[in-house]
Write an enzyme that holds these catalytic residues in place. Structure first.
Site, short mmCIF file in Angstrom:
data_model
loop_
_atom_site.label_atom_id
_atom_site.label_comp_id
_atom_site.label_asym_id
_atom_site.label_seq_id
_atom_site.Cartn_x
_atom_site.Cartn_y
_atom_site.Cartn_z
N HIS A 163 0.84 -1.20 0.00
CA HIS A 163 0.00 0.00 0.00
C HIS A 163 0.88 1.25 0.00
O HIS A 163 0.70 2.15 -0.82
CB HIS A 163 -0.95 0.02 1.20
CG HIS A 163 -1.68 1.31 1.37
ND1 HIS A 163 -2.65 1.74 0.50
CD2 HIS A 163 -1.55 2.30 2.30
CE1 HIS A 163 -3.10 2.92 0.89
NE2 HIS A 163 -2.44 3.29 1.98
N ASP A 181 7.48 20.55 -27.33
CA ASP A 181 7.66 19.26 -26.66
C ASP A 181 8.67 19.47 -25.55
O ASP A 181 9.11 20.59 -25.31
CB ASP A 181 8.13 18.18 -27.65
CG ASP A 181 7.68 16.78 -27.23
OD1 ASP A 181 7.64 16.51 -26.00
OD2 ASP A 181 7.35 15.96 -28.09
N TRP A 198 7.29 0.03 3.52
CA TRP A 198 7.69 0.81 2.34
C TRP A 198 9.05 1.47 2.57
O TRP A 198 9.72 1.89 1.64
CB TRP A 198 6.64 1.86 1.98
CG TRP A 198 6.78 3.17 2.69
CD1 TRP A 198 6.30 3.47 3.92
CD2 TRP A 198 7.46 4.34 2.21
NE1 TRP A 198 6.64 4.77 4.24
CE2 TRP A 198 7.35 5.32 3.21
CE3 TRP A 198 8.14 4.68 1.03
CZ2 TRP A 198 7.90 6.60 3.10
CZ3 TRP A 198 8.68 5.95 0.92
CH2 TRP A 198 8.56 6.89 1.94
N SER A 219 13.63 5.77 -13.78
CA SER A 219 12.56 6.51 -14.46
C SER A 219 12.47 7.94 -13.94
O SER A 219 12.45 8.90 -14.72
CB SER A 219 11.24 5.78 -14.24
OG SER A 219 10.15 6.63 -14.48
N SER A 220 12.45 8.10 -12.62
CA SER A 220 12.29 9.44 -12.05
C SER A 220 13.48 10.32 -12.40
O SER A 220 13.33 11.50 -12.70
CB SER A 220 12.15 9.36 -10.53
OG SER A 220 11.09 8.52 -10.20
N HIS A 224 12.70 12.29 3.19
CA HIS A 224 12.00 13.53 3.48
C HIS A 224 11.85 14.44 2.26
O HIS A 224 10.75 14.93 2.01
CB HIS A 224 12.54 14.27 4.69
CG HIS A 224 11.46 15.15 5.21
ND1 HIS A 224 10.44 14.69 5.99
CD2 HIS A 224 11.15 16.44 4.93
CE1 HIS A 224 9.56 15.66 6.20
NE2 HIS A 224 9.98 16.73 5.56
N GLU A 234 11.49 13.38 -0.54
CA GLU A 234 10.44 12.67 -1.27
C GLU A 234 9.05 13.18 -0.87
O GLU A 234 8.16 13.28 -1.71
CB GLU A 234 10.56 11.15 -1.00
CG GLU A 234 9.41 10.30 -1.52
CD GLU A 234 9.38 10.19 -3.04
OE1 GLU A 234 10.40 10.54 -3.68
OE2 GLU A 234 8.35 9.75 -3.58
N TYR A 279 8.27 16.15 -0.14
CA TYR A 279 8.02 17.38 -0.89
C TYR A 279 7.89 17.11 -2.37
O TYR A 279 7.20 17.84 -3.09
CB TYR A 279 9.12 18.41 -0.58
CG TYR A 279 9.08 18.76 0.88
CD1 TYR A 279 8.01 19.47 1.39
CD2 TYR A 279 10.05 18.30 1.76
CE1 TYR A 279 7.91 19.73 2.75
CE2 TYR A 279 9.97 18.56 3.12
CZ TYR A 279 8.89 19.28 3.61
OH TYR A 279 8.79 19.52 4.94
N SER A 304 -2.36 26.15 -7.15
CA SER A 304 -1.99 27.53 -7.44
C SER A 304 -2.42 27.96 -8.83
O SER A 304 -2.40 29.15 -9.15
CB SER A 304 -0.47 27.72 -7.30
OG SER A 304 -0.06 27.40 -6.00
N HIS A 361 14.24 13.93 11.68
CA HIS A 361 13.06 13.99 12.54
C HIS A 361 12.21 12.73 12.41
O HIS A 361 11.31 12.52 13.20
CB HIS A 361 12.23 15.27 12.30
CG HIS A 361 11.54 15.34 10.98
ND1 HIS A 361 11.33 16.52 10.31
CD2 HIS A 361 10.99 14.39 10.20
CE1 HIS A 361 10.69 16.28 9.19
NE2 HIS A 361 10.48 14.99 9.09
N HIS A 362 12.53 11.90 11.42
CA HIS A 362 11.86 10.59 11.34
C HIS A 362 12.48 9.61 12.33
O HIS A 362 12.04 8.48 12.44
CB HIS A 362 11.98 10.01 9.93
CG HIS A 362 11.24 10.82 8.91
ND1 HIS A 362 9.96 10.54 8.52
CD2 HIS A 362 11.61 11.92 8.21
CE1 HIS A 362 9.56 11.42 7.61
NE2 HIS A 362 10.55 12.27 7.40
N THR A 378 5.80 26.83 4.27
CA THR A 378 4.58 26.08 3.99
C THR A 378 3.37 26.88 4.46
O THR A 378 2.38 27.01 3.73
CB THR A 378 4.62 24.71 4.69
OG1 THR A 378 5.94 24.17 4.53
CG2 THR A 378 3.62 23.76 4.09
N LYS A 431 2.47 29.67 2.14
CA LYS A 431 1.68 29.24 0.99
C LYS A 431 0.20 29.18 1.34
O LYS A 431 -0.65 29.64 0.59
CB LYS A 431 2.15 27.87 0.49
CG LYS A 431 3.41 27.96 -0.35
CD LYS A 431 3.78 26.61 -0.92
CE LYS A 431 4.88 26.74 -1.93
NZ LYS A 431 4.46 27.40 -3.17
N ARG A 456 1.37 1.49 14.87
CA ARG A 456 1.25 1.27 13.43
C ARG A 456 1.59 -0.17 13.10
O ARG A 456 2.31 -0.83 13.83
CB ARG A 456 2.27 2.13 12.68
CG ARG A 456 2.07 3.58 12.74
CD ARG A 456 3.28 4.28 12.18
NE ARG A 456 3.41 4.11 10.73
CZ ARG A 456 4.34 4.71 10.00
NH1 ARG A 456 5.24 5.48 10.56
NH2 ARG A 456 4.39 4.52 8.70
#
Lengths: 222, 103, 638
Positions: free
Chosen positions: C80, C109, C144, C174-175, C258, C260, C262, C273, C307-308, C333, C336, C455
């Site tokens: 998941h 293009d 994950w 790919s990314s 982290h 990731e 964002y 926006s 912080h994780h 943040t 925004k 969890r």
């Protein structure tokens, strides 16, 4: 990843299409790729340094080690041999810039003789790269004979992975150089092709500066 | 677009053999100095060894990037594309050394 | 690209975007068709990831249920997370990058059209590689985040985590390839006059995201290589008995992980926006600050990873630094959020479905953002870490943020992509079912988490005060599934029967609305010369942008020999008639991607113990890849 970069590096609108900055697409992509490589090698080097001195068994890079069974291992890094291979790789960067200058200035005064022979300098760069790989193959096999494999300890794992990744980059560079040499021999590279050599040179020099860092941090600092 | 903008990246003249040979010579001399330093036990055991090796490494790195990779002469955009990631990679490396008690 | 015909290329064969059939999709290099491929593939995986969530929640509906086995449960929560992050939200963002960036910057293009096709095919094949094993009970089962040594050979010796390690390597290619492509595109293919500070905000946020990808993915690539070598070649990177440190994996993973976060949220921020100013009929409030805070989020995003990991005990200095950096990142943040609210303030508001989702994002992301600031304090985080409180937090930012923003984008851009409107009536049903369902699912998790529910547990005993909250969450998940079906019905029926939309159905301000819907293969018959931030409003509603720097057309514009002022294009002629050279369709990017897949599959064969077959597979895959790559590079683009 190298594949993706190589793919990007060769592909673009070749014609005089409009660009915002006037810069070549592929050159921008190559610099972005090099930025990305900074993080890849940054991670590999960080890991090597973090694990330095944490191996529970030898052989070690700079210190002798006596195994529980009484076998004595010398410090394993071979500075004289690696200094020679470092010198070869540094010289390859000189050959590379001369190859680029030869293509850029083909036919101009001052570039009639050897300085204007892009074939010679491309071949010299590829040969220097291949020599570096030869040194690395020698180093790896002699380490294995002395009892250090990628499985032996943390030093072996992180050392072979870091230098192996660098070696793979050199090998891709040699392949790239030989491809350009082949094209040069087939149809002769002209000043308009210089951008292709320029981009390849960026990659090659980056691989060289990574080695400058590896040589200092891994080989020289104890 | 006018041709001068399309070919803007060729406006910056690259250095020639005259500069390149000096660059190569300096790189060679610094490498010799690095290896030489490695074989002076008094220096290796002193506090000056690691900083001096790092300094020579940085000088070599900078010379190659500025002259061989033409960052000194090329478009400022390339400088940004390189120094930005390099800075983040450097900070991350130092952070790792700190977090794993190596500093 | 020159906007006028280059006569020498007029004879070049022009592939038509009207082409249909499987082969045309396999060989397409048109950024719009690749965007559509990304969209459909990622929506399919949204269904897959949603079904996985549904099974997880069904298992947790009541205490001591045994709907699925514990092992299956591990595979479900691992897949998941992996599916939603790598196969849904990132590719949905990529669908918009592909479709919108060239249109928003006035290009025909991307910079490397074939590399773009390559990125998609690597994603599509990598997605299958990591998803299909679930049908054989072999899906990844270590979370994950793949924490070593649980994902290493000692504790995760089966095939399961092989698919995860190798699948993520494939998806990373790919990314990265796409990121190099979009960086070059945005730097180098902006229409004349489009300065960085005139770019649409979606393109701005995408630009930041590409740099995050370029810098974050190599780190997980390195970490995955170590894990891969541990699993396949017997190295000792994460082997504790050999002195290896499990924290190395955690640090490397979160240095990637982290940023990731964002990478997942900034494209959604970009989409809303675009939606908010359009339907407020008012320029984006504080454009410059919005752009700079995006950059700030991206930069600070690299300094908050630990912080994780407050629970591992890094010491007061490290805890303080990462805590302060995390609190700091709340500032751009928050800026925004306030700027979006200020954009709507005093505007002439409309509330189509896209606007509802955009406003939904502001509200829901704020909830997730506030619980995020709570986690930034180590003493508070120690109470919350590894509980359902954290699950509530990141679902509010990822579902309430990223997914809501992407839905806003889909409703907003559906008319551009298909030439038809989605049904507003069904869309409204979708929004409200979704909005209520998401709050019913995730809000109670704050409570179950605070009451101590950990969890990733397979089941739980009654009488701990968690029962009601879990039942609420499960009910909400079913509601979300219904909302998803409503969306799917709306999507496919509107695709067939939706009301026709013109060039500019919403009265939006940016370039993509100046061309027909769906756009012709070449996008712009004439490359527009941009003189402001809101060129379409300069044409149609100049009063909206007066007095705001860069927003209205200024007098001193770049006089360009080829470009023409921004205008609406209504004619639809073929590229051939217009003499615009188009890239040839080609199968080679697909073949290179296939070679990569074969190469990586060889390692699975190696794990199965067939050394010779593994070598043959890997060498064959590598040869196929390199051969196809050379074929690609030596064939002309157009």
């Amino acid at each position: 990843m190298a594949t993706a970069a190589a793919a990007g590096a060769h592909e673009a609108h070749e014609h005089a299409h409009y660009t915002t900055t006037g810069l070549n697409h592929r050159k921008i992509a190559m610099w972005a790729f090099i930025g990305s490589e900074c993080m890849l090698f940054g991670s590999l080097i960080s890991t090597y340094l973090v694990y330095k001195g944490r191996s529970v068994v030898g052989p070690f890079p700079h210190e002798a080690w006596t195994s529980p069974t009484g076998q004595v291992f010398k410090p394993i890094l071979n500075i004289p041999v690696t200094s020679a291979s470092t010198f070869v790789l540094l010289m390859s960067s000189l050959f590379m810039v001369l190859a680029l200058a030869a293509v850029e200035n083909k036919g101009k005064p001052g570039y009639e003789g050897l300085l204007g022979s892009s074939k010679f300098w491309l071949a010299a760069t590829a040969a220097a790269g291949a020599t570096f790989l030869g040194f690395q193959a020698y180093e790896f096999t002699s380490f294995v004979h002395e009892g250090l494999t990628i499985k032996t300890n943390l030093f072996g794992s992180s050392f072979f992975t870091l230098t192996g990744f660098h070696g793979t980059h050199v090998a891709v560079g040699v392949l790239w150089l030989m491809t350009m040499l082949f094209i040069d021999m087939k149809r002769g590279l002209q000043p308009k092709d210089a951008i292709n050599i320029d981009i390849m040179a960026l990659y090659w020099h980056f691989v060289d500066v990574v080695w400058i860092i590896i040589f200092a941090l891994v080989y020289l600092i104890k | 677009m006018s041709t001068d903008r399309v070919h803007a990246d060729h406006v910056h003249e690259h250095p020639t053999w005259k500069q390149y040979k000096w660059v190569a010579l300096w790189l060679f001399i610094i490498t010799v100095a690095e290896v030489w330093a490695y074989y002076i036990p008094a220096l290796v055991n002193s506090k000056a060894f690691v900083p001096s090796i790092l300094l020579m490494m940085v000088v070599k790195f900078t010379i190659v990037v500025m002259f061989y990779m033409h960052l000194k002469y090329d478009h400022h955009l390339f400088r940004k594309l390189f120094t930005g990631p390099l800075t983040i990679a450097g900070i991350t490396l130092v952070a790792f050394l700190f977090l794993f008690g190596k500093l | 690209m020159a906007s006028h015909a280059i006569p020498t290329h007029a004879s070049a064969a022009s592939p038509s975007s009207e082409q249909t059939g499987l082969w045309s999709w396999l060989t397409t290099v048109d950024h719009k068709r690749i965007g559509i491929l990304y969209l459909y593939t990622a929506l399919f995986y949204l269904l897959v990831g949603g079904l996985e969530a549904l099974l997880i929640r069904t298992q947790l509906a009541k205490p001591n249920l045994h709907v699925v086995s514990a092992e299956t449960y591990n595979q479900l929560f691992t897949m998941h997370g992996t599916t939603m992050v790598f196969l849904v939200v990132m590719p949905l963002s990529a669908a918009f990058f592909n479709y919108l960036i060239p249109l928003q910057i006035g290009a025909r293009d991307v910079a490397f059209p074939r590399l773009n096709a390559f990125s998609y095919w690597v994603y599509a094949l990598g997605g299958l590689f990591i998803t299909l094993p679930i049908f054989f009970g072999l899906a990844p089962n270590g979370g994950w985040f793949g924490y070593a040594p649980l994902s290493g050979p000692t504790y995760g010796g089966g095939f399961n985590m092989d698919f995860w390690v190798l699948g993520l390597q494939i998806l990373g290619i790919s990314s990265l390839a796409a990121a190099f492509n979009f960086i070059t595109t945005i730097i180098n293919l902006r229409a004349p006059g489009m300065t960085l500070m005139r770019m649409p905000m979606f393109t701005w946020m995408s630009f930041v995201v590409q740099f995050l990808i370029v810098l974050a993915f190599p780190v997980i690539t390195a970490a995955l290589f170590f894990l891969q070598f541990d699993r396949f070649f017997g190295t000792q990177f994460y082997e504790v008995s050999a002195g290896g440190d499990p924290l190395l994996w955690q640090h490397l993973f979160w240095v990637f992980g982290h940023p990731e976060v964002y990478i997942l949220i900034l494209p959604a921020f970009g989409l809303v926006s675009e939606v908010l100013p359009t339907h407020s009929r008012k320029p984006l409030f504080g454009y410059n600050v919005m752009a700079y805070s995006g950059i700030m989020i991206g930069f600070l995003g690299f300094g908050v990873w630990a912080h994780h990991m407050f629970a591992v005990g890094m010491g007061p200095v490290a805890d303080s630094i990462f805590s302060v950096a995390t609190m700091l990142i709340g500032i751009p943040t928050g800026v925004k959020i306030f700027n979006w609210i200020a954009t709507m303030y005093g505007g002439s508001l409309r509330f189509p479905t896209s606007m509802k989702f955009a406003i939904g994002l502001i509200a829901m992301f704020t909830i997730g953002g506030i619980s995020g600031v709570m986690h930034s304090s180590p003493p508070s985080d120690l109470q919350q870490t590894d509980t359902y409180f954290v699950v509530a937090h990141f679902h509010y930012v990822l579902y309430g943020g990223a997914i809501m923003g992407i839905f806003a984008g889909i409703y907003h851009y559906f008319p551009k992509i298909t030439g038809r409107f989605m049904s507003e009536k069904i869309g409204s049903w979708h929004f409200w079912l979704n909005f209520i369902g998401l709050n019913l699912t995730f809000f109670p998790m704050h409570f179950s988490g605070m009451l101590g529910m950990p969890r990733r547990i397979y089941t739980y005993d009654a009488g701990q005060g968690w029962d009601l909250f879990n039942l609420m969450s499960t009910t909400g998940t079913y509601m979300l599934m219904i909302a998803g079906l409503v969306f799917a019905y709306n999507f496919f029926s509107s695709r067939q029967r939706g009301a026709a939309a013109g060039n500019d159905p919403w009265g939006a301000p940016t370039l993509e609305w100046s061309i027909p819907s769906p756009p012709p293969e070449y996008n712009f018959a004439q490359i527009p010369e941009v003189a402001s931030r809101y060129p379409m409003w300069d044409l149609k509603a100049p009063d909206r942008t007066e007095g705001i720097a860069h927003s209205h057309a200024d007098a001193a514009t770049i006089a360009d020999a080829h470009a023409v002022p921004v205008h609406e294009e209504t004619e639809r002629r073929s590229a051939k008639e217009l003499g615009i050279p188009m890239p040839f369709p080609t199968i080679k990017p697909f073949m290179v991607a296939l070679g990569i897949l074969i190469l990586f599959s060889g390692l699975i064969v190696l794990h199965a113990g067939h050394f010779a077959l593994a070598m043959a597979t890997m060498l064959g895959g590598a040869a196929f890849m390199v051969g196809s790559l050379y074929a690609w590079l030596t064939s002309p683009l157009e």
